[in-house]
Enzyme design. Structure first.
Site, PDB file in Angstrom:
ATOM      1  CG  ASP A   1      -1.166  -5.336  -5.725  1.00  0.00           C
ATOM      2  OD1 ASP A   1      -2.240  -5.094  -5.140  1.00  0.00           O
ATOM      3  OD2 ASP A   1      -0.269  -6.054  -5.246  1.00  0.00           O
TER       4      ASP A   1
ATOM      5  CD  GLU B   1       3.248  -5.821  -3.740  1.00  0.00           C
ATOM      6  OE1 GLU B   1       4.079  -5.970  -2.839  1.00  0.00           O
ATOM      7  OE2 GLU B   1       2.553  -6.752  -4.176  1.00  0.00           O
ATOM      8  CG  ASN B   2       3.482  -5.697  -7.779  1.00  0.00           C
ATOM      9  OD1 ASN B   2       2.372  -5.723  -7.270  1.00  0.00           O
ATOM     10  ND2 ASN B   2       4.452  -6.500  -7.406  1.00  0.00           N
TER      11      ASN B   2
ATOM     12  CG  ASN C   1       5.096  -9.350  -1.323  1.00  0.00           C
ATOM     13  OD1 ASN C   1       4.059  -8.732  -1.595  1.00  0.00           O
ATOM     14  ND2 ASN C   1       5.626 -10.233  -2.155  1.00  0.00           N
ATOM     15  CG  HIS C   2       7.132  -7.189  -4.744  1.00  0.00           C
ATOM     16  ND1 HIS C   2       8.217  -7.983  -5.075  1.00  0.00           N
ATOM     17  CD2 HIS C   2       6.036  -7.923  -5.037  1.00  0.00           C
ATOM     18  CE1 HIS C   2       7.784  -9.136  -5.560  1.00  0.00           C
ATOM     19  NE2 HIS C   2       6.462  -9.126  -5.544  1.00  0.00           N
TER      20      HIS C   2
ATOM     21  CG  HIS D   1       0.271  -6.757   0.353  1.00  0.00           C
ATOM     22  ND1 HIS D   1      -0.157  -6.165  -0.816  1.00  0.00           N
ATOM     23  CD2 HIS D   1       1.330  -7.517   0.016  1.00  0.00           C
ATOM     24  CE1 HIS D   1       0.630  -6.545  -1.805  1.00  0.00           C
ATOM     25  NE2 HIS D   1       1.536  -7.374  -1.328  1.00  0.00           N
TER      26      HIS D   1
ATOM     27  CG  HIS E   1       0.191 -10.602  -2.164  1.00  0.00           C
ATOM     28  ND1 HIS E   1       1.489 -10.280  -2.532  1.00  0.00           N
ATOM     29  CD2 HIS E   1       0.177 -11.954  -2.000  1.00  0.00           C
ATOM     30  CE1 HIS E   1       2.219 -11.403  -2.561  1.00  0.00           C
ATOM     31  NE2 HIS E   1       1.450 -12.420  -2.256  1.00  0.00           N
TER      32      HIS E   1
ATOM     33  CG  HIS F   1      -1.129  -9.068  -8.723  1.00  0.00           C
ATOM     34  ND1 HIS F   1       0.004  -8.839  -9.490  1.00  0.00           N
ATOM     35  CD2 HIS F   1      -0.875  -8.478  -7.527  1.00  0.00           C
ATOM     36  CE1 HIS F   1       0.886  -8.157  -8.780  1.00  0.00           C
ATOM     37  NE2 HIS F   1       0.385  -7.939  -7.588  1.00  0.00           N
TER      38      HIS F   1
END
Ligand SMILES: [Fe+2]
Ligand SMILES: [Fe+2]
Length: 271
Positions: free
Chosen positions: A8, A39-40, A67-68, A153, A178, A180
């Site tokens: 991520d 995603e981030n 999820n983001h 994820h 996910h 991190h």
């Protein structure tokens, strides 16, 4: 095949570190395939089309979300016309984009990349195990594709391990994203699938999972909504997983973690 999966990417510091390092990592490690979870990338929440373009230009072959995925709404029309940007395959039918992509690699080889999302302590989604099994049924490792990489994820390590064992021997790599935080459980499972339960983030580790620590910490003290979380902007540690596979079987020969820059202990896979 030599594969690097990068966890991520969080905010500007993560984007800039990964963007600056990818081409030299490709050369140094002799990489055939680079997959990046993004995603981030946009201030901690989602991915902007310009950022996706920049990561592809910097040397990523496939980008994954999580999820983001939809935090930046501009990515919705973008994902519909960019087959190398993946979202979890177990979103409901009709969701824009795809959860799998086949990438052509030098020497006439092909790799399949998939992303699925867990359900434990996450939003309710379709079954990731059944969805992945169905997607894999359309391919044969070592025959129709020389490598298969799955980004799972998920929050819970138990779900990640159960997922990986479910597909041991059928894919080259299952890597978690996910949480991190990079886990130290990288291994080749008995059936030949490389596994690490979380790749870790590519971001500033003087933070709470990539976000500025003061505001993030206050939320735990007060149990009230606080100010909007902002990404920490100190030097990023790029966190990833390197895997070398056998083209004839598609299974893993070795797996090694990569941690580069920033605060975490440094790890560079030996070539
Ligand atoms: Fe993330
Ligand atoms: Fe996530």
């Amino acid at each position: 095949m030599r594969i690097l999966f990068i966890g991520d990417v969080v905010g500007r510091t993560g984007r800039e570190a990964v963007g600056a390092a990818l081409l030299s990592l490709r050369a140094r490690l002799g990489l055939d395939l680079v997959v990046v979870n993004a995603e981030n990338a946009s201030h901690g929440f989602g991915l902007g089309p310009d950022m996706a373009d920049a990561l592809f230009a910097a040397g990523a072959d496939v980008l994954t979300l999580g999820n983001h995925a939809w935090d930046r709404k501009e990515i919705i029309p973008y994902i519909a016309q960019q087959p190398r940007l993946l979202r979890p395959l177990n979103f409901p039918p009709g969701t824009p984009g795809a959860g799998a992509a086949v990438v052509e690699i030098a020497g006439g080889r092909r790799a399949l990349v998939l992303q699925a999302m867990g359900r434990l302590y996450m939003e309710a989604l379709d079954d990731p195990l059944r969805g992945t099994a169905e997607a894999l049924a359309r391919h044969r490792l070592g025959v129709t594709v020389q490598a298969i990489v799955i980004d799972f994820h998920a929050e819970a390590t138990s779900e990640k391990m159960a997922f990986a064992h479910s597909f041991d021997g059928k894919v080259s790599l299952v890597v978690g994203t996910h949480t991190h935080c990079p886990s130290a459980d990288h291994q080749i499972l008995p059936g030949g699938t490389a596994f690490q339960s979380d790749a870790g983030m590519s971001g500033d580790y003087d933070s709470v999972i990539g976000m500025q620590k003061d505001a993030a910490t206050l939320r735990f003290w007060r149990k009230m909504p606080g100010e909007r979380l902002q990404p920490a902007e100190g030097e990023a540690t790029i966190c990833g997983v390197f895997v070398e596979t056998d083209d004839a079987t598609g299974l893993a020969r070795r797996i090694a973690p990569l941690r580069m820059g920033g605060r975490l202990s440094q790890e560079m896979p030996p070539v």
